[in-house]
Design a protein around this motif. Structure first.
Motif, PDB file in Angstrom:
ATOM      1  N   GLU A 226      12.464  -8.383  -4.713  1.00 42.15           N
ATOM      2  CA  GLU A 226      12.098  -9.922  -5.110  1.00 42.15           C
ATOM      3  C   GLU A 226      10.933 -11.069  -3.489  1.00 42.15           C
ATOM      4  O   GLU A 226       9.929 -11.171  -3.538  1.00 42.15           O
ATOM      5  CB  GLU A 226      11.777 -10.346  -5.614  1.00 42.15           C
ATOM      6  N   ILE A 229       8.639  -8.983  -1.936  1.00 43.68           N
ATOM      7  CA  ILE A 229       7.707  -7.758  -3.001  1.00 43.68           C
ATOM      8  C   ILE A 229       7.570  -6.562  -2.232  1.00 43.68           C
ATOM      9  O   ILE A 229       6.971  -5.985  -1.812  1.00 43.68           O
ATOM     10  CB  ILE A 229       6.409  -9.004  -2.559  1.00 43.68           C
ATOM     11  N   ARG A 247       8.522  -6.342 -12.241  1.00 42.32           N
ATOM     12  CA  ARG A 247       6.971  -5.587 -11.671  1.00 42.32           C
ATOM     13  C   ARG A 247       7.497  -4.748 -10.038  1.00 42.32           C
ATOM     14  O   ARG A 247       6.398  -4.323  -9.902  1.00 42.32           O
ATOM     15  CB  ARG A 247       7.109  -7.309 -11.131  1.00 42.32           C
ATOM     16  N   ASP A 325       2.328 -10.784   1.944  1.00 41.51           N
ATOM     17  CA  ASP A 325       2.263 -10.450   0.489  1.00 41.51           C
ATOM     18  C   ASP A 325       1.898  -9.357  -0.076  1.00 41.51           C
ATOM     19  O   ASP A 325       0.783  -9.129   0.564  1.00 41.51           O
ATOM     20  CB  ASP A 325       1.146 -11.679   0.431  1.00 41.51           C
ATOM     21  N   HIS A 326       2.977  -8.589  -0.414  1.00 44.02           N
ATOM     22  CA  HIS A 326       2.870  -6.805  -0.749  1.00 44.02           C
ATOM     23  C   HIS A 326       1.768  -6.553  -2.107  1.00 44.02           C
ATOM     24  O   HIS A 326       1.805  -5.649  -2.430  1.00 44.02           O
ATOM     25  CB  HIS A 326       4.028  -6.851   0.013  1.00 44.02           C
ATOM     26  N   SER A 327       1.257  -8.375  -2.829  1.00 49.20           N
ATOM     27  CA  SER A 327       1.689  -8.262  -4.279  1.00 49.20           C
ATOM     28  C   SER A 327       0.183  -6.394  -4.573  1.00 49.20           C
ATOM     29  O   SER A 327       0.233  -6.248  -5.210  1.00 49.20           O
ATOM     30  CB  SER A 327       1.223  -9.124  -4.790  1.00 49.20           C
ATOM     31  N   GLU A 328      -0.482  -6.582  -3.849  1.00 45.60           N
ATOM     32  CA  GLU A 328      -1.497  -5.894  -3.568  1.00 45.60           C
ATOM     33  C   GLU A 328      -1.648  -4.143  -3.690  1.00 45.60           C
ATOM     34  O   GLU A 328      -2.093  -3.608  -4.786  1.00 45.60           O
ATOM     35  CB  GLU A 328      -2.778  -6.110  -2.940  1.00 45.60           C
ATOM     36  N   VAL A 330       1.589  -3.702  -4.553  1.00 47.47           N
ATOM     37  CA  VAL A 330       2.543  -2.629  -5.066  1.00 47.47           C
ATOM     38  C   VAL A 330       1.263  -3.042  -6.645  1.00 47.47           C
ATOM     39  O   VAL A 330       1.834  -2.098  -7.385  1.00 47.47           O
ATOM     40  CB  VAL A 330       3.386  -4.474  -6.118  1.00 47.47           C
ATOM     41  N   GLU A 331       0.436  -3.494  -6.971  1.00 46.87           N
ATOM     42  CA  GLU A 331      -0.433  -3.285  -8.019  1.00 46.87           C
ATOM     43  C   GLU A 331      -0.614  -1.705  -7.357  1.00 46.87           C
ATOM     44  O   GLU A 331      -1.092  -1.353  -8.610  1.00 46.87           O
ATOM     45  CB  GLU A 331      -1.703  -4.054  -7.939  1.00 46.87           C
TER      46      GLU A 331
END
Ligand SMILES: Cc1ncc(C[n+]2csc(CCOP(=O)(O)OP(=O)(O)O)c2C)c(N)n1
Ligand SMILES: [Mg+2]
Length: 539
Positions: A226, A229, A247, A325-328, A330-331
Motif C-alpha cells: 500500500e 502502491i 485494489r 505513483d504507480h496508480s496508472e 495498477v489500473e
C-alpha cells in the motif's frame, strides 16, 4: 529454564514439545515409541493415528504450515521412519517446522541384530535441518529443544530425533528449556536498496509466497504494498494475503504484469521453476528471503535482503524518500485482470458432457466459505484448482509445493481438521492421487474428523498421459480404470459419498457433502480428453 521434571523419555520429550507450542501428535503404532503414547495419554495431549506413516508426517506438516507452530509426527523404528521419508522431504521443501521423533533399536546391543535395527540419521540428514540420536534420557529436553529451535528458526524446516529403546523407556530428570527462537535482522543497506528500487520503478510487481505467511508478515506485506502502491500476486500459503477485493490484489494478470514489469519483487519463495527461475527479461529483480540460506545461487538479483520478513517489509513500508505513483500501472493491470476473470467465469459455467474440471470449481466457489481450507493433491485437476479457486484468507490453501509429492491429501486434511474444527476442509484430488491415501478415510471416520473430498475422476494419470502422448505420439502406464466408484470406497470405510456425471448435479452433491458431518467423497466423472494448458512440465 523452568522447573525440573522427572519421567521416562516420552514424558520429557512431550513436556518440551508442549513448551514449544506443539498441540497434536500424529502416529502409527509401534512398540519402540509407546512411552510417547503413554505421555500423551497421561496428559491429555491430542493423539491421532493413521494407516500409513507418510500421512502422519503430512498431517504434522499441515499443522506446522497452518499454525506456524511445531508439527509432531512419531514414527516407529525402521519401516515406520522410512515410510515417513517422503513426508519429511515435503516438509523440507515447504519449510514446515515439523519434528519427527523416531523409535530406535536399543543402543546397548547395537550390532547384535535387534528388530528393525538401522541407523535412520544418515537417511534423513539431507532432508532435515537437524538430525541426531539422543543417547541419554536426561538429555531428552535439551535435544528436543535444539531440534525444535532448528526447525522454527527461519528458514524453517523439519528436524529428526530418534530415541533408542533404553533412552525412551528409561527414567530421567531434567529442566524444560524456555523457547528462544532467534530473529535474523536484515542488513539495512539491502533493505534500503530494495525500497529505493521499488520507489523509483515505473511498473513494479510483488509476488508473495509461503514464507510471508510462515513469518506472520501478512500485515507488513500489505503495508509495504500500500505504501508503494504495488500490485501483489501470491503463491502457496501466501495466496489470500490481500483480500480478493483489495485494489492491489491480483491473480490472473500475472503474465501481463511480469511481461512489462521493470522491477519484480519476489518475497518469501524461492526463484524456482514456478517463477521461471527468476528470469524476468530486463526487469530488475529483488529477492526478499527469510534467511541467507534462501538466497539464490543460480542467478544474481539486484538485491536480496535476508532476514525477518516482518522487519524487511515494515522497513520498506516506512520508506521516506520520493516515490513514483504507480496508480496508472495498477489500473492498467486491473483491466487485464478483469478481462481474464470474465473469460474464466464463462469457462466455469461450461455445461459440457463429460464434465470439465473448470465447472467443478465454478460450483465449488459458490459453496466455499471465505475461510475454507482447500487442499490440492493431484495433477491437472489440481492445476485447475490453483487457477480457478481464489483463497480469501491467507494460510488457507495447502498445495504440495515444489516437491510435488502425490499422496498428501488425507494427511493434510487430517492436520487441517484438527487445527480448525469448525472450518470447511475440502480436499481436491485426482483419481490417481486419491489412491495414495484413501485408506486414511478410515482414520478420519474413526476419529470423527469430517472432511469433504472432491475427486476429479478422469480415469487417467492426466498430467502424465497428455504430455507423454505429446512427446511420443502414444502413452503407456498412464491409464487407470474409468468410472471407478471412489465414493463407494469411502462409504465402505464408514464415510459417505456420491458419483456425479452431469454438471447440473454438482451443486447439490457439494452441498450434501458439506452438510453431511462425515468424511464425504464427491466422485466427479470428468473429461479425460481435457488437458491443462501448460507450457513446461519438468523444468
Ligand atoms: C509420489 C508421486 N508419484 C508420481 C508423481 C508424478 N505425477 C505427477 S502428476 C501425476 C498424475 C496425477 O494424476 P491424477 O491424480 O489422476 O490427476 P490428473 O492429472 O489426472 O488430474 C503423476 C503420476 C508425483 N508427482 N508424485
Ligand atoms: Mg486423473
Amino acid at each position: 529454564m523452568t522447573d525440573t521434571i522427572e519421567g521416562h523419555g516420552g514424558d520429557l520429550a512431550l513436556a518440551t514439545l508442549s513448551a514449544y507450542g506443539a498441540t497434536a501428535m500424529f502416529t502409527l503404532s509401534g512398540g519402540h515409541v509407546f512411552p510417547l503414547f503413554d505421555a500423551a495419554h497421561k496428559t491429555g495431549f491430542p493423539l491421532y493415528d493413521v494407516r500409513h506413516e507418510q500421512s502422519a508426517v503430512f498431517a504434522a506438516e499441515a499443522v506446522a504450515k497452518l499454525t506456524r507452530r511445531p508439527g509432531l509426527a512419531v514414527l516407529t523404528a525402521g519401516p515406520g521412519v522410512t515410510n515417513g521419508v517422503s513426508g519429511i522431504t515435503s516438509a523440507f521443501f515447504n519449510a514446515a517446522p515439523v519434528l519427527v521423533l523416531g523409535g530406535r533399536a536399543p543402543q546397548f546391543r547395537w550390532g547384535s541384530g535387534s528388530l528393525q535395527e538401522m541407523d535412520h540419521v544418515p537417511i534423513v540428514a539431507s532432508i532435515t535441518k537437524h538430525a541426531s540420536t539422543i543417547l541419554a534420557t536426561d538429555d531428552v529436553p535439551s535435544a528436543v529443544a535444539t531440534a525444535l529451535t532448528a526447525a522454527l528458526t527461519p528458514h524453517r524446516g523439519p528436524a529428526f530425533l530418534d530415541l533408542p529403546l533404553e533412552v525412551i523407556y528409561g527414567s530421567g530428570e531434567a529442566a524444560i528449556p524456555t523457547p528462544n527462537i532467534p530473529t535474523i535482522e536484515p542488513d539495512p543497506t539491502d533493505v534500503a536498496k530494495a525500497a529505493a528500487l521499488i520507489a523509483a520503478a515505473q511498473q513494479p510487481v510483488i509476488i508473495a509466497g509461503s514464507d510471508v505467511y510462515a513469518s506472520d508478515a501478512i500485515a507488513e506485506l500489505r503495508e509495504a504494498a500500500e505504501a508503494m502502491i504495488v500490485p501483489v500476486f501470491a503463491n502457496g500459503m501466501g495466496r489470500g494475503a490481500l483480500p480478493p477485493d483489495h485494489r492491489l490484489a491480483f491473480a490472473k494478470a500475472r503474465r501481463a504484469a511480469l511481461g512489462s514489469a521493470d522491477v519484480v519483487v519476489i518475497v518469501g519463495t524461492p526463484l524456482d521453476f514456478r517463477l521461471s527461475f527468476g528470469e524476468f527479461g530486463d526487469a530488475q529483480l529483488i529477492h526478499i528471503v527469510d534467511g541467507p540460506s534462501q538466497r539464490a545461487t543460480h542467478i544474481t538479483p539486484a538485491c536480496s535482503p535476508a532476514g525477518d520478513l516482518r522487519l524487511t517489509l515494515s522497513q520498506i513500508a516506512s520508506y521516506t524518500g520520493d516515490r513514483v505513483d504507480h496508480s496508472e500501472w495498477v489500473e492498467e493491470l486491473r483491466a487485464a485482470e478483469d478481462a481474464a476473470k470474465t473469460l474464466d467465469a464463462e469457462t466455469m459455467l461450461a455445461d459440457s458432457d463429460p464434465i470439465k474440471p473448470a465447472r467443478v470449481y465454478g460450483e465449488l466457489r459458490n459453496i466455499l466459505a471465505p475461510d475454507a481450507v482447500t487442499i490440492g493433491d493431484g495433477g491437472d485437476f489440481v492445476s485447475y484448482a490453483g487457477k480457478y479457486l481464489e483463497p480469501a484468507t491467507p494460510g488457507s490453501w495447502l498445495d504440495p509445493g515444489p516437491y510435488g509429492c502425490l499422496g498428501t491429501g488425507l494427511g493434510y486434511a487430517m492436520g487441517a481438521r484438527v487445527t480448525y474444527p469448525d472450518r470447511q476442509i475440502c480436499v481436491l484430488m485426482g483419481d490417481g492421487a486419491a489412491g495414495f491415501s484413501l485408506m486414511d478415510v478410515e482414520s478420519l471416520v474413526r476419529q470423527r474428523l469430517p472432511v469433504v473430498m472432491v475427486v476429479g475422476n478422469n480415469g487417467i494419470w492426466g498430467l502424465e498421459k497428455h504430455p507423454m502422448r505429446a512427446m511420443y505420439g502414444y502413452d503407456v502406464v498412464a491409464d487407470l480404470q474409468s468410472n471407478l466408484a471412489y465414493d463407494k470406497v469411502v462409504a465402505a470405510l464408514g464415510g459417505a459419498g456420491e458419483t456425479v456425471d452431469k454438471p447440473g448435479d454438482l451443486a447439490g452433491a457439494l452441498r450434501r457433502a458439506f452438510d453431511s458431518g462425515v468424511p464425504y467423497l464427491v466422485n466427479v466423472l470428468t473429461d479425460p480428453a481435457d488437458a491443462y494448458p501448460r507450457s513446461a512440465n519438468l523444468a
